[in-house]
Design a protein around this motif. Structure first.
Motif, PDB file in Angstrom:
ATOM      1  N   LEU A   1      20.255 101.013   5.950  1.00 43.98           N
ATOM      2  CA  LEU A   1      21.007  99.832   6.374  1.00 43.98           C
ATOM      3  C   LEU A   1      20.077  98.624   6.301  1.00 43.98           C
ATOM      4  O   LEU A   1      19.050  98.589   6.968  1.00 43.98           O
ATOM      5  N   ASN A   2      20.441  97.686   5.439  1.00 46.48           N
ATOM      6  CA  ASN A   2      19.635  96.479   5.272  1.00 46.48           C
ATOM      7  C   ASN A   2      20.600  95.336   4.983  1.00 46.48           C
ATOM      8  O   ASN A   2      21.028  95.146   3.841  1.00 46.48           O
ATOM      9  N   ASP A   3      20.955  94.593   6.025  1.00 42.74           N
ATOM     10  CA  ASP A   3      21.955  93.535   5.893  1.00 42.74           C
ATOM     11  C   ASP A   3      21.554  92.475   4.868  1.00 42.74           C
ATOM     12  O   ASP A   3      22.393  91.996   4.115  1.00 42.74           O
TER      13      ASP A   3
ATOM     14  N   ASN B   1      22.588  89.731  -0.273  1.00 40.42           N
ATOM     15  CA  ASN B   1      22.269  89.205  -1.607  1.00 40.42           C
ATOM     16  C   ASN B   1      23.120  89.870  -2.679  1.00 40.42           C
ATOM     17  O   ASN B   1      23.657  89.207  -3.571  1.00 40.42           O
ATOM     18  N   HIS B   2      23.249  91.182  -2.589  1.00 38.84           N
ATOM     19  CA  HIS B   2      24.035  91.930  -3.580  1.00 38.84           C
ATOM     20  C   HIS B   2      25.501  91.491  -3.564  1.00 38.84           C
ATOM     21  O   HIS B   2      26.086  91.191  -4.610  1.00 38.84           O
TER      22      HIS B   2
ATOM     23  N   GLU C   1      20.263  81.762   5.975  1.00 36.63           N
ATOM     24  CA  GLU C   1      18.993  81.986   5.282  1.00 36.63           C
ATOM     25  C   GLU C   1      19.175  82.322   3.804  1.00 36.63           C
ATOM     26  O   GLU C   1      18.207  82.379   3.057  1.00 36.63           O
ATOM     27  N   LEU C   2      20.399  82.546   3.385  1.00 41.17           N
ATOM     28  CA  LEU C   2      20.682  82.934   2.005  1.00 41.17           C
ATOM     29  C   LEU C   2      20.219  81.847   1.037  1.00 41.17           C
ATOM     30  O   LEU C   2      20.524  80.675   1.216  1.00 41.17           O
TER      31      LEU C   2
ATOM     32  N   GLU D   1      17.620  81.940  -5.689  1.00 40.18           N
ATOM     33  CA  GLU D   1      16.941  83.185  -6.043  1.00 40.18           C
ATOM     34  C   GLU D   1      17.873  84.206  -6.666  1.00 40.18           C
ATOM     35  O   GLU D   1      17.441  85.263  -7.090  1.00 40.18           O
ATOM     36  N   MET D   2      19.151  83.911  -6.718  1.00 37.92           N
ATOM     37  CA  MET D   2      20.136  84.862  -7.232  1.00 37.92           C
ATOM     38  C   MET D   2      20.423  84.627  -8.706  1.00 37.92           C
ATOM     39  O   MET D   2      20.141  83.570  -9.246  1.00 37.92           O
ATOM     40  N   GLU D   3      20.998  85.621  -9.302  1.00 41.52           N
ATOM     41  CA  GLU D   3      21.402  85.517 -10.698  1.00 41.52           C
ATOM     42  C   GLU D   3      22.837  85.003 -10.771  1.00 41.52           C
ATOM     43  O   GLU D   3      23.750  85.714 -11.190  1.00 41.52           O
TER      44      GLU D   3
END
Length: 162
Positions: free
Chosen positions: A62-64, A69-70, A102-103, A107-109
């Motif tokens: 579990l990693n929120d 990000n995904h 914080e998003l 940094e995202m594609e």
């Protein structure tokens, strides 16, 4: 990552809650909030739920933030939504305000201007004027800059095709 075994000394109800949590997370990623709700619905008491959530967090199951990000990329690129609409969708999926704030979209594609251009290609025939199209794009969560850049992309494509 080395998986930690459950100690023999923990109560059976905790073991059951951990097993439920692992099964839920194997089926699909969940936020901590959603996992807690599902474990409670399965009849686990609050102490067992807390133990199970902490256990799967320590295991990296579990990693929120990773899930955030995904799912953000999937929503933006799959549904062709702008930043504001992506953020709205994240709230409805149960992510914490702090994590959403914080998003870092940089940094995202995700190329929001290109997504906006693709949205225009798919929907422009539905709108009688460019103003109505632009209003719809704003509702899809695109910024004014994304919309202007998308129209520029489409204009350049049209030039190259002529």
């Amino acid at each position: 990552m080395k998986k930690q075994a459950l100690p023999d000394s923990i109560p059976q109800e905790y073991k059951k809650a951990v097993a439920n949590a692992v099964n839920i997370m194997n089926y699909a990623d969940n936020t901590e909030r959603k996992l807690r709700e599902k474990l409670a619905r399965k009849g686990n008491n609050s102490d067992a739920v807390n133990y199970a959530v902490e256990f799967v967090k320590k295991q990296g199951i579990l990693n929120d933030k990773r899930y955030l990000n995904h799912i953000s990329e999937r929503i933006a690129n799959g549904k062709l939504y702008g930043k504001r609409r992506v953020i709205f969708e994240l709230y409805t999926k149960g992510f914490r305000r702090e994590d959403i704030e914080e998003l870092d979209f940089d940094e995202m594609e995700v190329d929001f201007a290109e997504n906006c251009a693709e949205r225009i290609r798919k929907t422009k025939k539905q709108y009688s004027t460019n103003e109505k199209l632009k209003a719809a794009l704003l509702r899809y969560g695109f910024s004014g800059d994304d919309i202007r850049e998308a129209f520029y992309i489409l204009k350049e494509e049209q030039k190259n095709n002529d």
